[in-house]
Enzyme design. Structure first.
Site, PDB file in Angstrom:
ATOM      1  N   THR A  59      -0.171  42.138 -33.482  1.00 47.47           N
ATOM      2  CA  THR A  59      -0.779  40.985 -33.152  1.00 47.47           C
ATOM      3  C   THR A  59       0.015  39.677 -33.536  1.00 47.47           C
ATOM      4  O   THR A  59       0.021  38.668 -32.803  1.00 47.47           O
ATOM      5  CB  THR A  59      -2.235  40.926 -33.283  1.00 47.47           C
ATOM      6  OG1 THR A  59      -2.389  40.988 -34.609  1.00 47.47           O
ATOM      7  CG2 THR A  59      -3.062  41.976 -32.555  1.00 47.47           C
ATOM      8  N   CYS A  60       0.381  39.834 -34.985  1.00 48.85           N
ATOM      9  CA  CYS A  60       1.225  38.574 -35.410  1.00 48.85           C
ATOM     10  C   CYS A  60       2.366  38.117 -34.788  1.00 48.85           C
ATOM     11  O   CYS A  60       2.789  37.063 -34.758  1.00 48.85           O
ATOM     12  CB  CYS A  60       1.114  38.625 -36.992  1.00 48.85           C
ATOM     13  SG  CYS A  60      -0.439  38.865 -37.726  1.00 48.85           S
ATOM     14  N   ALA A  61       2.916  39.275 -34.053  1.00 54.53           N
ATOM     15  CA  ALA A  61       4.297  39.064 -33.460  1.00 54.53           C
ATOM     16  C   ALA A  61       4.217  39.152 -32.258  1.00 54.53           C
ATOM     17  O   ALA A  61       5.306  39.057 -31.447  1.00 54.53           O
ATOM     18  CB  ALA A  61       5.348  40.101 -34.187  1.00 54.53           C
TER      19      ALA A  61
END
EC number: 2.3.2.26
Length: 1450
Positions: free
Chosen positions: A1416-1418
């Site tokens: 999710t962060c990338a």
């Protein structure tokens, strides 16, 4: 002299300063909430308030990163000097050759013998061995070199020696090599191997020989020059003449590329450059890059004598460049062209080298979306210098391409939307690119007449031959609007100057038809520029030299237009008031009385008046500006290895002393040329004057649609006539604008019918009418840009680290009486950061005074008579001070620079003087009384983070007065309210000015933005594009930490700065990482928002028992809580619409949220209002990370909030018709019913059939006492309508909206949000429509690590995404990013970009047995290669359904 520095934030960036985080350690007796969503509001609220302890028990602590081990005995960076010395002594003992014992005696001996032990100590610390080992190793190395020297006798033994030497080189360093290895002998032996005929067939030996050269040069770059002297270049180059061993050739290329970085010129002089390129197609992509790098480095400093070599290289290079698909190779080839253009100035040579094919390839890069802005700049620089030196090349460029379309395509790539107009796009284009484009156009055309603006050029384009080209007319007609748009949409001096030169050169190439068709463009430019020039000249402060240069350019262009096309431009200039402006400008100069130092300031640091290409004799200047660093490696290159920067004479240098005279001469010539040609018929203008007089006397009944339509029809007839359209200047000069504004803004004016009539009558000419108003606004624009007075390297982000020298003078109690406590600081000079506040200076003064007083109290003073040196340090610590600059009191919360800047502006001083001398600050004592409690101290301090917010939110702006610009903006605001969003209301000039003003970080951070930036963005936000306003909001609302971080991210400084750079010390944000449980999410969120909602820190969320961390879980927190606030059982929102009543099974409200009406005795009123305040504190969080909320709010909510935050608007829209239109936004059915009642207000029959009572529709609220029994009739119908309106959008919701404003303002002032329109706020609160079209997805998705954009899997994936329904899209986004909504701007602004990579099957499983997973962060999707589209669809849907609600390892 005393100097000090300060930092506003004590917490380290990236460390978590909060200790109380969320933990799930409930007691055994506690019962968990089962999460039943059907609980009532009372039960929920009681849980929230009565069970705080239970929620607190769930607060968990996450260990802060970056802790140091106190037991570390190494040389840590946090070791104190004494600890370091003790460690040195311990090492000295271990190295003592005498083996002295311990104790005090040895401690004394250590000091004696330390100098003798230091070399050995440092040797051990650096990891080196003893001298004996070095001698042994050196002998071994010498023996290996000797074996290499006898390679012809034993090639195998020599190769083994070379391999061992090569390995030793890789483990050594430059200093060890110099001590142990006979480098000269080794180089000679290696060159001999390469050139020996006996060893020609030993290909493996030669490859290892080339490899050891590479290792040697990499570790010991100094040896390259020695190897070149021993002819290593021809020896290596010979191996490329005929390739029989590809590994040898590629290793040779590796080595020669390293040599070319230092000795590129020597490679060029070896007379066989084509040998590198002849087998180009047979090499791997890595080797191909090395080939082009060698040629690029060799061409860094070419000269005309190298032409023969270059001719052969360019013949091969042409095909490579034309078919190149690798960006690295393409950039290197551009470096070759750049180096050649910088070194060769012979037009005939350039004509041969740069063929039409090469020129066409260069031009194609300008329009490519895969090419960086830096490469496009390089292309334009190359083309500019080519057309400067060669007319033939300029002609070829025109013939092989559509120049205007090429440049437009290049600019449109920076647009925020595909359908954005050119003027909207230009304001987002890098200024350097606009500068290069305008310069290229100017050089492409023949010199202007008289050449007032540019230097003479012997290679200038021949005007006759140029105009004979058949493509010139269409090129001219396309370039003129482009150049005018660039000038209007930028405020950069250099770009504007180049545009004026280009227009002065393009205009003579036009014909009568083109001049007539483009006359509006010239009028728009000149009509807006001359009034501003007059304002600059008439100002009391000395105008900058930049202003004078632009005035000369404008006058030169105007004279050229009148001389070339008098029949077209003389009438146009008169109608638009240009003659009046020039005459006023000339009069202003006459009043100055030939003041020679009128333009006393220096040229802008971006000016290009200096020589831009040095002549041959000056090309080897030692100045570092002459070298263009292409970033070829870490080696310290000699000067001759760097590419010479292109510089050439182009613009004429302007002398400040002569400029007033030159401006006056041009003004007089302009006025004289026009006098004989003026013959206008003023009949149309007389008609307009008569209409304005009639309009002023005519009463306007705004409650009648018919009367309003007649009013706008008469206005339309006046503005638009046959063969006559009123200009912006005439709109102002005739008084029509001010008369219309007064009619619209008149008291008790109902805008409902007035807007409706305007939309109906002017619909076919609406755009033209708005453009006339925009033209008028541009003319009267006198909004000035202010700067910090710093130039060159000190401006921009660097200005934030600038320090100011201050001389402190103590003035006692204001009457000159001294004071023993502070008198010691009189005339002390300190250096302090310019963005420090006076509160910091006050703390320093108190601290310094306390230290000096303590010192004096300890040491008896001769002057002391009573010997009593006791000092009340508590009183000293609490003593507040007042600071004065130039006799004016400054606020302690102001920054040092901000206060001084304000005084300088009030006194009309040049701000640059602030940095050139020591500024005097006087300070006095201010009585505090005797309250020294902590509570008192807390009340007198304020968070530094909120100083900037309040500096802009609480600033008292001047009231709007009757002026031309206010009249025009009021009209634009009225017409903007008549229609939906439309970009025609964006004013390019004002937008460019605001963007330029925000490029002054010191001005922004000091709260010194000019008033117009605040007043215009709040009152007339539609004048600026959304991106500019959002950037303005971020700059002025989020505190210093986020402000400075925003700037660093915007210019990409975080990755480029060294760790000790002072810029990295700015804007360090405190961070709170919270671990929360998923149960009782709303209850937990309320607790978090109560504690952290008003803290300007970075909040990061994690979920208990889950591994996910970072942006993904944080986004999910905001999305989930936002959705929780939309629950029906909270009784916050209206749920009485027909659609909602059918959706009883849904626990969430599905319609846009609007508050439910409350009465004074409504159940839970106080609790509901409190929840609105808490919900408001949630709202700014996503804005900080450019995300939108999940729950959608009604547009009327923000319309009413805007009115409540600006009381001046409350009287504007009181008519019943207007209010009925507003109710329509909430409940169209009720609005329709009320309108029916309003239309039949006197018809008792109709009203009686409706059986209406005084009860609020859709609720049980009685509008009057015993309202259920009171029926509506003709006598009470109006009262009924008024009551319903009041409850629905007035008093019934006012307290909730007020609580929202107050809660929001605890984070940052809600008044700052008025820069966004209600429609844009709806988008922010989850109402934006997302574009999931294939075109958008293909442009926003990246395929990597196993996939390309041509992969079938990617095509199937995009097809499935477009087929998802609304619910599935929310689930997919929640699965991908953590939030069910895309950020404002959609997939295009998703950062990082959505990337799809191949997920490999393992353990004997097939891809169909795997589900896709994400990071999710990338925004990273790991997608297996499924056997079919159907399988992929099933697996994606399964993943988004099952993967929601948890962050686990994939």
């Amino acid at each position: 002299m005393s100097a000090f520095e300060y930092d506003e934030d004590d917490s380290e960036d990236g460390h978590y300063s909060e200790e109380d985080y969320m933990r799930d350690d409930r007691s055994e007796g506690h019962q968990d909430d089962d999460g039943d969503h059907s609980e009532g509001f009372e039960d929920f609220y009681d849980d929230y308030h009565d069970n705080d302890e239970n929620v607190d028990e769930e607060i968990d602590s996450v260990q802060a990163h970056g802790e140091h081990n106190d037991e570390d005995t190494g040389f840590g960076r946090d070791m104190t000097p004494q600890a370091f010395l003790n460690s040195l002594r311990q090492h000295a003992q271990s190295l003592d050759p005498e083996g002295n014992g311990n104790g005090n005696d040895h401690e004394q001996n250590t000091a004696v013998n330390f100098s003798e032990m230091l070399p050995q100590l440092l040797s051990r610390l650096s990891g080196a061995r003893g001298g004996r080992f070095q001698d042994t190793r050196g002998s071994r190395m010498s023996k290996l070199v000797e074996n290499v020297e006898h390679a012809e006798e034993d090639p195998y033994f020599a190769m083994e020696s070379i391999i061992e030497l090569s390995e030793n080189l890789l483990m050594g360093n430059q200093y060890l090599i110099e001590r142990m290895l006979p480098v000269d002998r080794l180089i000679a032996a290696l060159v001999k191997i390469l050139t020996s005929s006996k060893l020609a067939e030993e290909l493996e030996l030669q490859m290892n020989t080339s490899r050891i050269f590479y290792n040697l040069f990499e570790v010991h770059p100094v040896s390259i020059s020695g190897a070149v002297d021993k002819n290593v270049i021809p020896a290596l180059q010979a191996k490329l003449a005929e390739i029989s061993y590809i590994d040898l050739a590629e290793q040779v290329l590796e080595t020669l590329e390293l040599v070319s970085r230092v000795s590129g010129k020597d490679i060029l002089r070896c007379d066989n450059m084509t040998s590198y390129l002849q087998y180009f197609d047979f090499f791997t992509i890595h080797a191909q890059r090395k080939v082009i790098a060698i040629v690029s480095n060799a061409c860094a400093r070419v000269e005309p004598s190298d032409f023969t070599q270059l001719k052969g290289v360019f013949e091969i290079l042409m095909g490579i460049f034309k078919n190149c698909t690798d960006q690295n190779i393409s950039d290197r080839i551009l470096n070759i062209f750049y180096g050649v253009c910088a070194g060769i100035k012979n037009s005939s040579m350039l004509d041969v080298l740069f063929t039409p094919e090469i020129l066409s390839s260069i031009i194609s890069l300008i329009t490519s979306t895969d090419v960086s802005s830096q490469s496009k700049l390089k292309c334009l620089e190359i083309l500019s210098v080519l057309v400067y030196w060669s007319f033939n090349i300029g002609e070829s460029i025109i013939n092989v391409s559509d120049v205007a379309e090429t440049l437009k395509t290049c600019l449109k790539q920076y647009g925020k939307s595909p359908d954005a107009s050119l003027h909207e796009t230009i304001m987002f284009v890098p200024k350097s690119l606009l500068l290069s484009i305008s310069k290229f156009i100017a050089l492409l055309f023949p010199p202007e007449n008289n050449q007032i603006l540019t230097q003479l050029n012997a290679n200038a384009v021949d005007a006759r031959r140029f105009n004979g080209n058949k493509k010139i007319p269409s090129l001219v007609s396309d370039l003129i609007p482009l150049l005018v748009d660039i000038y209007i949409n930028t405020v950069e001096f250099s770009a504007r100057r180049n545009v004026l030169v280009a227009l002065a050169r393009v205009a003579p190439c036009a014909n009568e038809k083109i001049a007539h068709d483009t006359s509006d463009c010239f009028i728009k430019l000149l009509g807006s520029s001359f009034p501003q020039s007059l304002s600059v000249i008439s100002s009391q402060t000395s105008p900058s030299l930049d202003s004078g240069v632009l005035i000369i350019g404008l006058l030169a262009l105007s004279n050229a237009l009148i001389e070339l096309y008098p029949s077209i431009f003389v009438p146009a200039f008169q109608r638009d008031g240009i003659f009046d402006s020039v005459s006023s400008l000339n009069g202003a100069l006459d009043r100055i009385n030939n003041k020679e130092d009128l333009f006393s300031s220096s040229l802008s640091h971006t000016s290009t008046t200096k020589k831009e290409l040095e002549e041959d004799g000056g090309s080897d200047s030692d100045s570092s500006e002459d070298d263009y660093d292409f970033g070829l490696g870490d080696i310290e290159f000699p000067k001759e290895a760097k590419t010479r920067k292109i510089r050439y004479e182009f613009l004429r240098e302007m002398k400040p002393s002569y400029m007033p005279t030159q401006i006056r001469e041009l003004c007089e010539a302009f006025l004289n040329n026009s006098k004989s040609s003026i013959c206008l018929d003023n009949q149309n203008l007389e008609t307009v004057f008569a209409f304005v007089q009639h309009l002023e006397q005519m009463p306007l009944d705004t409650r009648s649609l018919e009367n309003c339509c007649k009013f706008w029809e008469s206005v339309k007839e006046c503005v638009f006539r046959d063969n006559f359209v009123l200009s912006g200047f005439e709109m102002l000069s005739t008084g029509l604008a001010s008369t219309l504004a007064s009619k619209i803004s008149a008291r008790n004016t109902s805008l409902y019918f007035l807007k409706k009539a305007a939309h109906a009558v002017l619909s076919d000419r609406f755009t033209e009418f708005v453009n006339i108003l925009q033209s008028a606004l541009t003319r009267v624009d006198e909004f000035r840009i202010v700067d910090s007075g710093l130039q060159d390297d000190e401006s921009g982000m660097s200005s934030l680290t600038k320090q100011i020298k201050l001389q402190l003078k103590f003035d006692g109690d204001g009457n000159g009486d001294g004071d023993d406590l502070f008198s010691s600081l009189t005339s002390v000079i300190v250096s302090i950061h310019c963005i420090a506040s006076f509160k910091v200076l006050e703390d320093f003064v108190r601290d310094r005074s306390a230290k000096l007083t303590l010192f004096n109290s300890i040491i008896p003073q001769p002057s002391s008579t009573d010997g009593n040196n006791n000092v009340n340090f508590v009183s000293l610590r609490n003593q507040e001070l007042e600071f004065y600059f130039n006799g004016k009191l400054v606020d302690s919360k102001e920054t040092i620079f901000g206060a001084m800047f304000r005084v300088f502006m009030e006194e009309k001083k040049d701000i640059s003087e602030l940095w050139n001398s020591v500024q005097v600050i006087e300070f006095r004592k201010r009585d505090l009384g005797f309250d020294t409690s902590d509570q008192c101290m807390n009340q007198t301090t304020q968070s530094d983070e909120k100083v900037l917010n309040n500096a802009y939110a609480t600033r008292e702006l001047p009231k709007e007065t009757a002026s031309s610009e206010n009249d025009i903006m009021l009209l634009l605001k009225f017409f903007r309210s008549c229609m939906a969003r439309n970009n025609i209301f964006i004013n390019p000039k004002l937008s460019a000015k605001l963007s330029r003003q925000l490029e002054e970080p010191l001005i922004v951070a000091s709260g010194a933005l000019p008033d117009w930036t605040l007043s215009l963005t709040r009152a007339y936000p539609f004048l600026f594009p959304l991106e500019t306003r959002m950037y303005f909001l971020q700059c002025t609302s989020f505190g210093y930490g986020r402000l400075i971080q925003l700037w660093k991210n915007r210019v990409g400084l975080d990755k480029e700065l060294s760790s000790d750079d002072p810029l990295l010390q700015l804007g360090r944000l405190s961070r709170h990482k919270l671990r929360i449980p998923r149960k009782n999410m709303l209850l937990t969120a309320l607790k978090v928002l109560d504690k952290y909602g008003s803290v300007p820190s970075v909040l990061e969320f994690e979920y208990q028992d889950e591994v996910g961390t970072g942006l993904g879980p944080t986004l999910e927190f905001y999305a989930t809580v936002s959705r929780e606030f939309a629950k029906k059982n909270l009784n916050l929102w209206r749920t009485d619409t027909y659609e909602e009543s059918r959706a009883e099974e849904n626990e969430y409200i599905t319609k846009p949220l609007f508050p439910s009406a409350l009465t004074g005795d409504s159940e839970g009123r106080a609790r509901i209002i409190e929840l609105f305040g808490t919900w408001a504190r949630l709202s700014p969080g996503p804005l900080w990370i450019t995300e939108s909320l999940t729950s959608v709010s009604n547009r009327l909510f923000f319309i009413l909030a805007d009115r409540l935050s600006r009381p001046s608007m409350n009287n504007q829209c009181e008519a019943t018709e207007d209010n009925l239109e507003l109710i329509k936004l909430v409940d169209p059915q009720i609005a329709e019913s009320l309108r029916y009642v309003y239309n039949n207000i006197d018809n008792d029959t109709e009203l009686s059939e409706m059986y209406l009572s005084f009860v609020l529709p859709g609720s049980d609220i009685e509008l009057v006492e015993n309202g259920r029994a009171v029926l509506v009739n003709s006598g009470s119908a109006y009262h009924y309508i008024t009551k319903v309106i009041s409850y629905m959008i007035g008093d019934g919701v006012k307290d909730q909206i007020r609580a929202f404003i107050d809660g929001f303002s605890k984070v940052f002032p809600y008044s700052n949000v008025s820069i966004l329109t209600p429609e844009e706020l709806v988008d922010w609160f989850g109402g934006v429509e997302e574009d999931w079209s294939p075109q958008v997805l293909y442009g926003c998705i990246e395929a990597n690590h196993g996939y390309t954009m041509d992969s079938d899997t990617i095509h199937q994936f995009i097809s499935i995404m477009t087929e998802l329904n609304a619910r599935e899209r929310r689930l997919f986004l929640q699965f991908l990013t953590g939030s069910p909504k895309l950020p404002l701007g959609g997939f295009k602004v998703l950062k990082p970009r959505l990337t799809v990579v191949l997920k490999h099957a393992e353990d004997g499983l097939t891809p169909d047995q795997y589900l896709p997973s994400v990071m999710t962060c990338a925004n990273y999707v790991k997608l297996p290669k499924y056997s079919s589209k159907e399988v992929m669809r099933d697996r994606i849907k399964q993943a988004i359904e099952e993967g929601a609600g948890a962050f686990l390892l994939s």
